[in-house]
Design a protein around this motif. Structure first.
Motif, PDB file in Angstrom:
ATOM      1  N   GLY A  21       0.821  -1.202   0.000  1.00 48.88           N
ATOM      2  CA  GLY A  21       0.000   0.000   0.000  1.00 48.88           C
ATOM      3  C   GLY A  21       0.858   1.255   0.000  1.00 48.88           C
ATOM      4  O   GLY A  21       0.383   2.364   0.178  1.00 48.88           O
ATOM      5  N   LEU A  22       2.177   1.109  -0.258  1.00 54.15           N
ATOM      6  CA  LEU A  22       3.098   2.226  -0.210  1.00 54.15           C
ATOM      7  C   LEU A  22       3.021   3.027  -1.488  1.00 54.15           C
ATOM      8  O   LEU A  22       3.049   2.484  -2.587  1.00 54.15           O
ATOM      9  N   VAL A  23       2.930   4.335  -1.362  1.00 57.77           N
ATOM     10  CA  VAL A  23       2.897   5.211  -2.522  1.00 57.77           C
ATOM     11  C   VAL A  23       4.081   6.160  -2.432  1.00 57.77           C
ATOM     12  O   VAL A  23       4.258   6.853  -1.440  1.00 57.77           O
ATOM     13  N   LEU A  24       4.919   6.174  -3.452  1.00 63.59           N
ATOM     14  CA  LEU A  24       6.071   7.062  -3.491  1.00 63.59           C
ATOM     15  C   LEU A  24       6.007   7.903  -4.757  1.00 63.59           C
ATOM     16  O   LEU A  24       5.780   7.372  -5.838  1.00 63.59           O
ATOM     17  N   SER A  25       6.202   9.198  -4.641  1.00 62.93           N
ATOM     18  CA  SER A  25       6.302  10.018  -5.846  1.00 62.93           C
ATOM     19  C   SER A  25       7.662  10.678  -5.878  1.00 62.93           C
ATOM     20  O   SER A  25       8.172  11.112  -4.851  1.00 62.93           O
ATOM     21  N   PHE A  26       8.258  10.748  -7.044  1.00 63.85           N
ATOM     22  CA  PHE A  26       9.611  11.244  -7.190  1.00 63.85           C
ATOM     23  C   PHE A  26       9.628  12.389  -8.186  1.00 63.85           C
ATOM     24  O   PHE A  26       8.965  12.338  -9.214  1.00 63.85           O
ATOM     25  N   ALA A  27      10.398  13.424  -7.886  1.00 61.21           N
ATOM     26  CA  ALA A  27      10.463  14.553  -8.798  1.00 61.21           C
ATOM     27  C   ALA A  27      11.726  15.350  -8.562  1.00 61.21           C
ATOM     28  O   ALA A  27      12.240  15.416  -7.457  1.00 61.21           O
ATOM     29  N   VAL A  28      12.238  15.961  -9.623  1.00 70.89           N
ATOM     30  CA  VAL A  28      13.242  16.998  -9.489  1.00 70.89           C
ATOM     31  C   VAL A  28      12.514  18.302  -9.725  1.00 70.89           C
ATOM     32  O   VAL A  28      11.947  18.523 -10.789  1.00 70.89           O
ATOM     33  N   VAL A  29      12.508  19.180  -8.730  1.00 74.80           N
ATOM     34  CA  VAL A  29      11.632  20.340  -8.779  1.00 74.80           C
ATOM     35  C   VAL A  29      12.231  21.452  -9.608  1.00 74.80           C
ATOM     36  O   VAL A  29      13.433  21.527  -9.832  1.00 74.80           O
ATOM     37  N   GLY A  30      11.342  22.311 -10.075  1.00 75.32           N
ATOM     38  CA  GLY A  30      11.766  23.471 -10.834  1.00 75.32           C
ATOM     39  C   GLY A  30      12.131  24.624  -9.931  1.00 75.32           C
ATOM     40  O   GLY A  30      12.029  24.567  -8.715  1.00 75.32           O
ATOM     41  N   THR A 167      20.545  15.358  -6.395  1.00 76.04           N
ATOM     42  CA  THR A 167      20.061  15.636  -7.760  1.00 76.04           C
ATOM     43  C   THR A 167      20.213  14.429  -8.672  1.00 76.04           C
ATOM     44  O   THR A 167      19.441  14.264  -9.617  1.00 76.04           O
ATOM     45  N   GLN A 168      21.185  13.571  -8.395  1.00 74.57           N
ATOM     46  CA  GLN A 168      21.435  12.406  -9.247  1.00 74.57           C
ATOM     47  C   GLN A 168      20.380  11.307  -9.054  1.00 74.57           C
ATOM     48  O   GLN A 168      20.292  10.385  -9.866  1.00 74.57           O
ATOM     49  N   CYS A 169      19.594  11.409  -7.987  1.00 70.56           N
ATOM     50  CA  CYS A 169      18.588  10.377  -7.739  1.00 70.56           C
ATOM     51  C   CYS A 169      17.488  10.373  -8.792  1.00 70.56           C
ATOM     52  O   CYS A 169      16.773   9.374  -8.942  1.00 70.56           O
ATOM     53  N   ALA A 170      17.338  11.483  -9.519  1.00 70.27           N
ATOM     54  CA  ALA A 170      16.331  11.518 -10.575  1.00 70.27           C
ATOM     55  C   ALA A 170      16.640  10.508 -11.670  1.00 70.27           C
ATOM     56  O   ALA A 170      15.738  10.107 -12.426  1.00 70.27           O
TER      57      ALA A 170
END
Length: 737
Positions: A21-30, A167-170
């Motif tokens: 039931g885990l929800v993860l969202s990933f982003a590099v922000v502007g 930053t490299q995690c994107a």
């Protein structure tokens, strides 16, 4: 798990681990997003951001209502992420089910629901940072390890801070959370540490955190008058008189829904009830305008209901044939006839209000057909759905910001104040902060329901409990109980007595009811544990030993999800006996006594002993309470855990000694703390707590310590005076010598 990337400078990935039931969202922000003192912070996932200065921001997903969840949940993430706690900053999430799943505060469920899930959130973030370093160093990730905030390659001595890797995690694929190992408890650095609540410095310095603190540009203030008789419609109001008050902008009738006390599926409490709104430049002007309304209310059937009437009807129902029998083991009537001693008793408890220190409030802003809300809510998503349905808009056109709650105790699981503010803001055409008065809060609560129990029990010559019968009279219609007014067929001592019958009868109710801290259990523990104490005395038995004997030698009785771990309850009973010096209770001075009670609720096993002194005038002084608790193998934050147990005990004692809501003519009579008093600091007693660590998953602590506090108190009063308390609240008249 693979990651689909789109775009060069801004990437968004949504990954769901359905098994957990885990929800993860990933982003590099502007540019301009997620700023910290050290510059732009890079999101590793929906919960974690790392700034160039090494500060790690962790998002708390659930509402904070004083239970310490804003500190405890991020501790789980920080532990597996492997960061130093002094580098952690915490932010409150907005309501966002897509990113965070269900967000709510209730049922003591934060720990059991998130113990593994949020540790895996931290583990995923750590694994991605490790992989980013391994890629940069052209080595296998398995050769890398971490120290707080740093990835290390031991064989070459290379090191990289999380800040340099964020930053490299994107560009790193998201690992399956289920495949990642979690820390051995012996390696915990954060879990198990006593950590103060994150917001405490802001609270004590008066910084804005709570719903009532929200300010918006151009904001107006509102009050909302509802009928004293629940759900009655507006027959007329002097709107002109209200609008003549200086500062009042608008006054208008809201037709509402007279059936709004019947919650829709997924909702708790009321929707938009009929009333009259007053909107003004200041709250005081709105209050003065409201005072001029002279509202006339239509007749309503609930006006015929009263506390005295409920009690009389309960006696009539108990004397007749029960409406249904949820449990019937053996032959109760025959066992009572053959018992060596029998006891009969009638118990009752009143309606209770939640009485949080912060009255209900909500700020709402309506613009271009969309709604933005700032609310101290325990249950934001049902609030969004309620507002969408009532206003006729799409749920996705509503944004809900969760503020800290100044107490909840279950009251803020309902969102009636939210839908009122939303409706008023749309009508006013400006941002509006709705603030209830204390009288509104007391007289328009979603009350803990009253209840009535007519009990019979029998013990044999060996002191065994052989027969138990409860005719429970509550509220509801047909086979349905009113909200939070029910009792299940496995209520202890059911399953531990060979001849046990539970009968049920219900009567109609127009008073709104719902969950209050430890719903159901807060009342049922008083009845069942007090009556078991009566039976112990009838058997000439030590009440603590009587409970242990009743629990028997089976570790577990029943099947999941209704299993009862009798062995765990025996463990806390033995522990609290040792803590309190139970064996020496007969040496106490005259007018003093110890009482014991135990109860299982919200996955926690608790036993408590109260020490009381009762004066000849009937005044009760609680001198101390001892608590033995079994909530599994790990206490995440000992500081918060102790606070929750001690607060729960004092809350229960306050209910028993002071609190009741009486209904007359369909309306609540109490209006403020002068006639609905809470325990004062000079009445608060020391509460000594011991946690028994057992090999079970950790569970919650917001509620299970409350229920046994009340019967421990009433049983102690009996030990001190010989007077049995069978109705609440306790008054000096009951106990005068």
């Amino acid at each position: 798990m693979t990651a689909e990337m789109t775009g060069a400078s801004r990437r968004e990935i949504l990954k769901t681990a359905t098994a957990s039931g885990l929800v993860l969202s990933f982003a590099v922000v502007g540019k301009g997003q997620a700023q910290t003192a050290g510059g732009a912070a890079q999101p590793i996932n929906a919960y974690v951001r790392v700034a160039p200065d090494g500060i790690v921001t962790i998002v708390n997903k659930n509402p904070e209502i004083g239970q310490g969840i804003k500190t405890m949940l991020p501790m789980l993430i920080a532990e597996e992420l492997d960061v130093s706690w002094d580098q952690v900053r915490i932010e409150q999430a907005d309501n966002d089910p897509k990113a965070y799943g269900r967000q709510f505060a209730g049922g003591s469920m934060a720990t059991p629901l998130h113990w593994e899930e949020l540790r895996r959130v931290g583990a995923v973030a750590r694994a991605m940072l490790v992989q980013a370093a391994a890629t940069a160093w052209n080595c296998p990730a398995g050769e890398c390890s971490t120290t707080p905030g740093v990835v290390v390659h031991a064989s070459t001595g290379r090191k990289a801070t999380y800040a340099s890797l964020a930053t490299q995690c994107a560009n790193v694929s998201v690992p399956d959370p289920k495949t990642l190992p979690l820390k051995d408890p012996k390696d915990y650095k954060i879990i198990g540490r006593a950590i103060a609540q994150y917001d405490t410095p802001k609270i004590v310095t008066g910084q804005p955190l709570f719903g009532i603190d929200v300010r918006r540009p151009g904001m107006l203030y509102a009050t909302y008058e509802k009928a004293p008789v629940f759900a009655a419609k507006v027959a007329g109001a002097d709107l002109a008189a209200a609008q003549a008050v200086k500062g009042v902008r608008k006054a208008f009738v809201v037709a509402g829904d007279s059936n709004a006390l019947q919650p829709a599926a997924g909702q708790i409490g009321a929707g938009l009830l009929p009333g009259v709104a007053v909107v003004a430049d200041t709250w005081w002007a709105a209050k003065k305008g409201r005072d001029k309304l002279n509202v006339k209310w239509e007749d309503h059937p609930t006006s015929k209901q009263s506390s005295e009437g409920f009690a009389a009807t309960a006696r009539e129902l108990a004397a007749g044939k029960p409406q249904r029998t949820p449990r019937n083991d053996g032959d109760v009537d025959a066992a009572l006839k053959s018992a060596a001693k029998t006891v009969e008793a009638s118990y009752s408890y009143p309606f209770l209000a939640h009485a949080p220190m912060e009255p209900q409030n909500c700020t709402a802003e309506w613009k271009d057909g969309k709604l933005e809300i700032w609310a101290p809510t325990q249950n934001p998503e049902p609030g969004r759905q309620l507002c969408a349905k009532t206003l006729g808009i799409k749920p996705e056109d509503i944004t809900i910001h969760m503020t800290r709650c100044g107490g909840g105790f279950g009251r803020r699981l309902a969102n009636d104040y939210m839908v009122e503010a939303a409706w008023i803001a749309r009508e006013a055409g400006a941002p509006v902060k709705l603030v209830w008065t204390r009288e509104d809060d007391m007289r328009h609560d979603i009350y803990r329901p009253a209840g009535f129990h007519f009990l019979r029990g029998g013990v044999d010559a060996q002191g065994n409990l052989v027969a138990f019968h409860d005719h429970f009279v509550s509220f509801g219609e047909g086979a349905n109980f009113a909200p939070s007014a029910g009792m299940g067929p496995t209520e202890f001592p059911a399953r531990f007595v060979p001849n046990c019958r539970i009968d049920v009868s219900v009567m109609p109710l127009g008073v709104p009811t719902g969950p209050l801290r430890a719903p159901g259990s807060n009342a049922l523990a008083f009845v069942m544990q007090s009556f078991i104490d009566e039976l112990a005395h009838a058997a000439n038995a030590d009440p603590l030993a009587f409970q242990i004997k009743l629990l028997g030698d089976k570790p577990v009785v029943g099947e999941a999800p209704a299993a009862y771990a009798a062995g765990r309850m025996v463990g806390v009973l033995k522990a609290v006996g040792e803590m309190s010096g139970w064996a020496n209770r007969t040496k106490l001075p005259k007018g003093e006594g110890l009482g014991v009670a135990c109860y299982y609720s919200h996955l926690g096993y608790f036993a408590e002993v109260a020490h009381v002194a009762v004066s000849p005038a009937g005044e009760v002084k609680v001198k101390k309470v001892w608590v033995a608790a079994d909530v599994g193998r790990q206490i995440i934050n000992p500081h918060g855990a102790l606070n929750q147990v001690q607060g729960s005990v004092l809350d229960g004692l306050s209910e028993a000694l002071h609190q009741q809501i009486t209904i007359v003519g369909g309306a609540a009579q109490q209006s403020n703390f002068h006639d609905y008093p809470l325990m004062r600091i000079n009445e608060a007693c020391p509460v000594e707590v011991k946690f028994l660590k057992t090999d079970f998953p950790p569970t919650g602590l917001g509620e299970p310590a409350l229920p046994p506090a009340i019967p421990a108190l009433t049983n102690a009063i009996f030990a001190a005076t010989g007077k049995r308390v069978r109705s609440l609240p306790i008054t000096p008249e009951m106990l005068k010598a």
